[in-house]
Design a protein around this motif. Structure first.
Motif, mmCIF file in Angstrom:
data_model
loop_
_atom_site.group_PDB
_atom_site.id
_atom_site.type_symbol
_atom_site.label_atom_id
_atom_site.label_comp_id
_atom_site.label_asym_id
_atom_site.label_seq_id
_atom_site.Cartn_x
_atom_site.Cartn_y
_atom_site.Cartn_z
ATOM 1 N N THR A 53 0.825 -1.219 0.000
ATOM 2 C CA THR A 53 0.000 0.000 0.000
ATOM 3 C C THR A 53 0.853 1.260 0.000
ATOM 4 O O THR A 53 0.360 2.323 -0.351
ATOM 5 C CB THR A 53 -0.970 0.034 1.193
ATOM 6 N N THR A 54 2.131 1.143 0.357
ATOM 7 C CA THR A 54 3.013 2.313 0.362
ATOM 8 C C THR A 54 3.701 2.525 -0.981
ATOM 9 O O THR A 54 4.337 3.548 -1.187
ATOM 10 C CB THR A 54 4.105 2.187 1.442
ATOM 11 N N ARG A 55 3.590 1.565 -1.872
ATOM 12 C CA ARG A 55 4.259 1.648 -3.163
ATOM 13 C C ARG A 55 3.497 2.597 -4.088
ATOM 14 O O ARG A 55 2.269 2.582 -4.139
ATOM 15 C CB ARG A 55 4.348 0.269 -3.840
ATOM 16 N N PRO A 56 4.238 3.431 -4.830
ATOM 17 C CA PRO A 56 3.561 4.341 -5.754
ATOM 18 C C PRO A 56 2.930 3.581 -6.909
ATOM 19 O O PRO A 56 3.441 2.560 -7.362
ATOM 20 C CB PRO A 56 4.680 5.254 -6.254
ATOM 21 N N ARG A 57 1.814 4.076 -7.349
ATOM 22 C CA ARG A 57 1.164 3.502 -8.531
ATOM 23 C C ARG A 57 1.725 4.196 -9.754
ATOM 24 O O ARG A 57 1.968 5.393 -9.754
ATOM 25 C CB ARG A 57 -0.341 3.703 -8.469
#
Length: 67
Positions: A53-57
């Motif tokens: 959930t912390t990873r950039p899209r």
């Protein structure tokens, strides 16, 4: 109940090789696995989910945008 993921499980889920996952662990880029026995390590699924959930899209390029 806590679910544990093997390198194989995590690699399949993220479409990454074991070697890539091992490099990411060494560089502290993903949550570290836990030792569950003398010959087995596993990743805690909840920690991996939280990390994801912390990873950039990123925006994916569609066929029409390539032209």
């Amino acid at each position: 109940m806590m679910k544990l993921l093997s390198y194989s499980d995590l690699g399949f889920r993220l479409s990454l090789s074991r070697a890539t996952l091992e490099r990411m662990v060494t560089r502290a880029e993903i949550p570290p696995p836990v030792q569950v026995s003398s010959g087995a390590v596993r990743f805690i699924e909840d920690e991996i989910e939280a990390w994801l959930t912390t990873r950039p899209r990123t925006k994916t390029t569609t066929t029409n945008e390539r032209k």
